[in-house]
Design a protein around this motif. Structure first.
Motif, PDB file in Angstrom:
ATOM      1  N   THR A  56       0.835  -1.206   0.000  1.00 39.40           N
ATOM      2  CA  THR A  56       0.000   0.000   0.000  1.00 39.40           C
ATOM      3  C   THR A  56       0.864   1.248   0.000  1.00 39.40           C
ATOM      4  O   THR A  56       0.571   2.224  -0.696  1.00 39.40           O
ATOM      5  N   LYS A  59       2.042   2.248  -3.487  1.00 42.06           N
ATOM      6  CA  LYS A  59       0.982   2.929  -4.250  1.00 42.06           C
ATOM      7  C   LYS A  59       0.852   4.381  -3.818  1.00 42.06           C
ATOM      8  O   LYS A  59       0.686   5.282  -4.650  1.00 42.06           O
ATOM      9  N   HIS A  62       3.503   6.762  -5.219  1.00 40.33           N
ATOM     10  CA  HIS A  62       3.308   7.114  -6.636  1.00 40.33           C
ATOM     11  C   HIS A  62       2.256   8.204  -6.836  1.00 40.33           C
ATOM     12  O   HIS A  62       2.197   8.809  -7.900  1.00 40.33           O
TER      13      HIS A  62
END
Length: 98
Positions: A56, A59, A62
């Protein structure tokens, strides 16, 4: 100083360490609803993420805008440590608060 971060195996062996430091300002600027992993790093105590949480975290890294106080060089440093966590089982990402 600031918040350091490292990859550690369950036995306590440090596998890798971050090259930079986070600050309380950087962490506190992250909404924990939008960034549930980064937004819950405690700037004044230790925080640990297991491999599931690291997925997680990757992500989230990003999706942070370039204008955010958590600058791109720190994000790249964190991504490299996330890769180290995922490279072998029984590793964790630790944030060591002030």
């Amino acid at each position: 100083m600031g918040i350091s971060y490292k990859v550690q195996e369950y036995g306590g062996t440090v596998v890798a360490s971050g090259e930079r430091y986070l600050t309380a300002t950087m962490v506190e600027a992250l909404d924990p609803v939008v960034y549930p992993m980064l937004g819950h790093i405690c700037p004044y105590d230790d925080t640990m993420f297991n491999s599931w949480q690291v997925h997680t975290l990757i992500k989230e890294l990003h999706h942070i805008p370039d204008s955010h106080p958590l600058d791109p060089t720190i994000r790249e440093d964190l991504r490299a440590l996330c890769d180290a966590v995922l490279a072998k089982p029984h590793r964790q990402l630790w944030f060591i608060g002030d």
